[in-house]
Design a protein around this motif. Structure first.
Motif, PDB file in Angstrom:
ATOM      1  N   ASP A  37       0.855  -1.194   0.000  1.00 22.27           N
ATOM      2  CA  ASP A  37       0.000   0.000   0.000  1.00 22.27           C
ATOM      3  C   ASP A  37       0.889   1.242   0.000  1.00 22.27           C
ATOM      4  O   ASP A  37       0.997   1.960   0.993  1.00 22.27           O
ATOM      5  N   ALA A  38       1.509   1.487  -1.157  1.00 21.68           N
ATOM      6  CA  ALA A  38       2.515   2.548  -1.240  1.00 21.68           C
ATOM      7  C   ALA A  38       1.921   3.941  -1.092  1.00 21.68           C
ATOM      8  O   ALA A  38       2.637   4.914  -0.855  1.00 21.68           O
ATOM      9  N   SER A  39       0.588   4.055  -1.202  1.00 17.37           N
ATOM     10  CA  SER A  39      -0.015   5.383  -1.090  1.00 17.37           C
ATOM     11  C   SER A  39      -0.015   5.901   0.353  1.00 17.37           C
ATOM     12  O   SER A  39      -0.272   7.071   0.593  1.00 17.37           O
TER      13      SER A  39
ATOM     14  N   MET B 216       5.227  12.733   0.833  1.00 11.50           N
ATOM     15  CA  MET B 216       3.911  13.360   0.817  1.00 11.50           C
ATOM     16  C   MET B 216       4.072  14.884   0.874  1.00 11.50           C
ATOM     17  O   MET B 216       4.694  15.409   1.804  1.00 11.50           O
ATOM     18  N   THR B 217       3.536  15.573  -0.111  1.00 10.74           N
ATOM     19  CA  THR B 217       3.585  17.038  -0.076  1.00 10.74           C
ATOM     20  C   THR B 217       2.205  17.641   0.242  1.00 10.74           C
ATOM     21  O   THR B 217       2.100  18.804   0.579  1.00 10.74           O
TER      22      THR B 217
ATOM     23  N   GLY C 138      -4.367  12.500  -0.853  1.00 14.17           N
ATOM     24  CA  GLY C 138      -4.102  11.054  -0.975  1.00 14.17           C
ATOM     25  C   GLY C 138      -2.914  10.795  -1.879  1.00 14.17           C
ATOM     26  O   GLY C 138      -1.909  11.534  -1.805  1.00 14.17           O
ATOM     27  N   ASN C 139      -3.008   9.792  -2.767  1.00 10.39           N
ATOM     28  CA  ASN C 139      -1.820   9.508  -3.575  1.00 10.39           C
ATOM     29  C   ASN C 139      -1.516  10.614  -4.598  1.00 10.39           C
ATOM     30  O   ASN C 139      -0.402  10.679  -5.125  1.00 10.39           O
ATOM     31  N   LYS C 140      -2.457  11.512  -4.816  1.00  8.60           N
ATOM     32  CA  LYS C 140      -2.174  12.668  -5.697  1.00  8.60           C
ATOM     33  C   LYS C 140      -1.419  13.774  -4.944  1.00  8.60           C
ATOM     34  O   LYS C 140      -1.096  14.830  -5.507  1.00  8.60           O
ATOM     35  N   GLY C 141      -1.149  13.511  -3.664  1.00  8.87           N
ATOM     36  CA  GLY C 141      -0.368  14.457  -2.875  1.00  8.87           C
ATOM     37  C   GLY C 141       1.068  13.980  -2.681  1.00  8.87           C
ATOM     38  O   GLY C 141       1.810  14.536  -1.865  1.00  8.87           O
ATOM     39  N   ILE C 142       1.461  12.941  -3.425  1.00  9.36           N
ATOM     40  CA  ILE C 142       2.837  12.417  -3.298  1.00  9.36           C
ATOM     41  C   ILE C 142       3.706  13.021  -4.401  1.00  9.36           C
ATOM     42  O   ILE C 142       3.282  13.082  -5.565  1.00  9.36           O
ATOM     43  N   SER C 143       4.910  13.458  -4.031  1.00  5.86           N
ATOM     44  CA  SER C 143       5.837  14.022  -5.016  1.00  5.86           C
ATOM     45  C   SER C 143       7.156  13.258  -4.960  1.00  5.86           C
ATOM     46  O   SER C 143       7.413  12.519  -4.010  1.00  5.86           O
TER      47      SER C 143
ATOM     48  N   SER D  37       2.861  14.429  -8.632  1.00  2.00           N
ATOM     49  CA  SER D  37       2.908  13.381  -9.672  1.00  2.00           C
ATOM     50  C   SER D  37       3.764  12.184  -9.256  1.00  2.00           C
ATOM     51  O   SER D  37       4.024  11.284 -10.056  1.00  2.00           O
ATOM     52  N   GLY D  38       4.209  12.178  -7.986  1.00  2.00           N
ATOM     53  CA  GLY D  38       5.146  11.133  -7.539  1.00  2.00           C
ATOM     54  C   GLY D  38       4.589   9.717  -7.602  1.00  2.00           C
ATOM     55  O   GLY D  38       5.293   8.777  -7.982  1.00  2.00           O
ATOM     56  N   PHE D  39       3.321   9.549  -7.248  1.00  2.00           N
ATOM     57  CA  PHE D  39       2.743   8.198  -7.218  1.00  2.00           C
ATOM     58  C   PHE D  39       2.606   7.654  -8.647  1.00  2.00           C
ATOM     59  O   PHE D  39       2.949   6.504  -8.919  1.00  2.00           O
ATOM     60  N   LYS D  40       2.157   8.505  -9.539  1.00  2.00           N
ATOM     61  CA  LYS D  40       2.035   8.115 -10.955  1.00  2.00           C
ATOM     62  C   LYS D  40       3.416   7.745 -11.515  1.00  2.00           C
ATOM     63  O   LYS D  40       3.562   6.747 -12.232  1.00  2.00           O
TER      64      LYS D  40
END
Ligand SMILES: Cc1cc2nc3c(=O)[nH]c(=O)nc-3n(C[C@H](O)[C@H](O)[C@H](O)COP(=O)(O)OP(=O)(O)OC[C@H]3O[C@@H](n4cnc5c(N)ncnc54)[C@H](O)[C@@H]3O)c2cc1C
Length: 391
Positions: free
Chosen positions: A145-147, A183-184, A189-194, A242-245
């Motif tokens: 669960d990398a998010s 996490m920025t 959620g996962n759209k907040g990862i850079s 965009s980090g999770f993508k």
């Protein structure tokens, strides 16, 4: 008389490799015989990272096989890269794992997502073989669960300040930089990862623990700690959020190389077991003449061939810029499970000797297990495959 079309599947080239791919395969095979195989047992036993091997791979231009030439790479294709991983892993899983993590995880995200300045600045460190590539997504509470990233990056003026912990990170003690997900913006959620380039000499960055493992013992696996690590804004890779993508795309490619790692390890074990079965005698005949032993070897030969076709197919899809998420997940799932079976049966075929460290098959069996776990467990591969089926 009708003219015969020359098949690309000529004898000795059953997988239709190009001349360049065959040359690279031969070059790596020679290198492995000279520089990798002689050290495989020792680095496993002593948990030593063979830094000299990677410097030599760099001198041969192999540390950046799929990286474009303008950044110091060989500008070659995924297929060539996969062939190199397979050849290295036949003799040494640890060296294969560090090599695959170096390229797929530590180098390719910059190729895919970095700015021209970032690529020019950072890629030569890794393509030269001077430093290892390293990539940090996993955390103590964020594996499959990398998010669930707990490492945070907070904007302060022109800087980002990182705090947190990463675990299971390959190659970090030998890296000039680590690519780190943080996490920025938790609310997204996962759209907040850079994703960030973290130079390893930045104050507050440390390699806080070296893990001791059942296999892949010559490949360093470490915990990283970030304590107020201050980075200039140009250390962010691509856009904020965009980090999770990026991580998912990186893993799509990386899984093909882990499949090749599994295939290489299993092929190495198969070759040892086949040779042994032809020599070892019991009940007045070679053990290879017993049909129960033949069945294990026949199954292994068949499954290895199927795994190889799946891996090369996935690599060719990637090289053709076609979708390869499904093919990569299937290749990794299948090859890693085949590898577990083939290496365990290789130990079985060697009997009591298979259980001793005098032969490499027990090491190969231990090394192989990682391929069912790293870059997404077999359960996660099945989830990815099911999602692609629209489930
Ligand atoms: C040697 C080694 C090197 C590694 N190198 C790196 C690296 O360089 N960089 C990096 O970021 N990470 C790295 N990893 C981490 C690796 O990717 C993770 O270990 C892996 O993704 C699994 O995460 P976890 O260990 O937290 O297991 P967990 O996520 O806790 O999983 C535990 C079990 O639960 C199962 N499970 C979890 N979720 C589900 C679900 N939804 N459905 C069904 N089953 C589920 C899993 O399949 C597994 O069997 C490395 C790991 C190892 C062992």
């Amino acid at each position: 008389m009708p003219t015969m079309t020359k098949s690309p599947l000529a004898a000795g080239n059953l997988y239709g490799l190009t001349d360049e791919q065959l040359q690279l395969q031969e070059m790596v095979r020679e290198f492995v015989k000279r520089e990798v195989a002689p050290h495989a047992a020792e680095i496993d036993e002593t948990e030593r990272f063979p830094v000299e091997t990677f410097k030599k791979l760099g001198q041969l231009g192999l540390m950046g096989i799929p990286v474009p030439a303008e950044y110091g790479g060989a500008g070659s294709d995924t297929m060539s890269y996969v062939l190199a991983v397979e050849e290295i892993a036949k003799a040494c899983g640890s060296t294969g794992l560090s090599f695959a993590a170096h390229i797929s995880l530590g180098s390719m995200p910059l190729v895919y997502f970095g700015t021209e300045e970032q690529k020019k600045k950072w890629l030569p460190y890794v393509t030269s073989g001077e430093f290892m590539g390293s990539w940090a997504l996993t955390e103590p509470q964020a594996g499959s669960d990398a998010s669930r990233q707990q490492t945070v990056a907070v904007r302060e003026g022109d800087s980002w300040v990182l705090n947190g912990r990463k675990t299971f990170i390959t190659n970090a003690p030998y890296a000039r930089y680590v690519i780190v997900m943080a996490m920025t913006d938790k609310s997204k959620g996962n759209k907040g990862i850079s994703s960030f380039i973290v130079p390893t000499d930045t104050p507050g960055f440390s390699v806080s623990k070296h893990e001791h493992k059942m296999g892949m013992r010559g490949s360093p696996t470490t915990e990283l700690t970030f304590e107020n690590v201050r980075l200039p804004a140009d250390c962010m890779i691509s856009e904020e959020g965009s980090g999770f993508k990026q991580a998912m795309k990186t893993l799509d490619g990386g899984r093909i190389s882990i499949a090749a790692l599994a295939l290489g390890i299993a092929t190495g074990a198969f070759e040892v077991a086949l040779a042994y079965a032809k020599e070892r005698e019991a009940f007045g005949q070679t053990i290879g003449s017993f049909q129960l032993v033949q069945a294990m070897l026949a199954d292994a030969a068949t499954e290895l061939h199927a795994a190889r076709l799946m891996i090369y197919h996935a690599a060719r899809l990637k090289d053709a810029n076609l979708p390869h998420t499904q093919a990569g997940a299937q290749a990794k799932l299948y090859a890693s499970e085949v590898s577990a079976r083939v290496t365990a049966n290789a130990v079985q075929i060697l009997g009591g000797y298979g259980y001793l460290k005098d032969f490499p098959v027990e090491r190969m069996m231990r090394d192989s297990k990682l391929c069912e776990i790293g870059e997404g467990t077999s359960q996660i591969q099945r989830i990815v495959i099911a999602r692609n089926l629209g489930l």
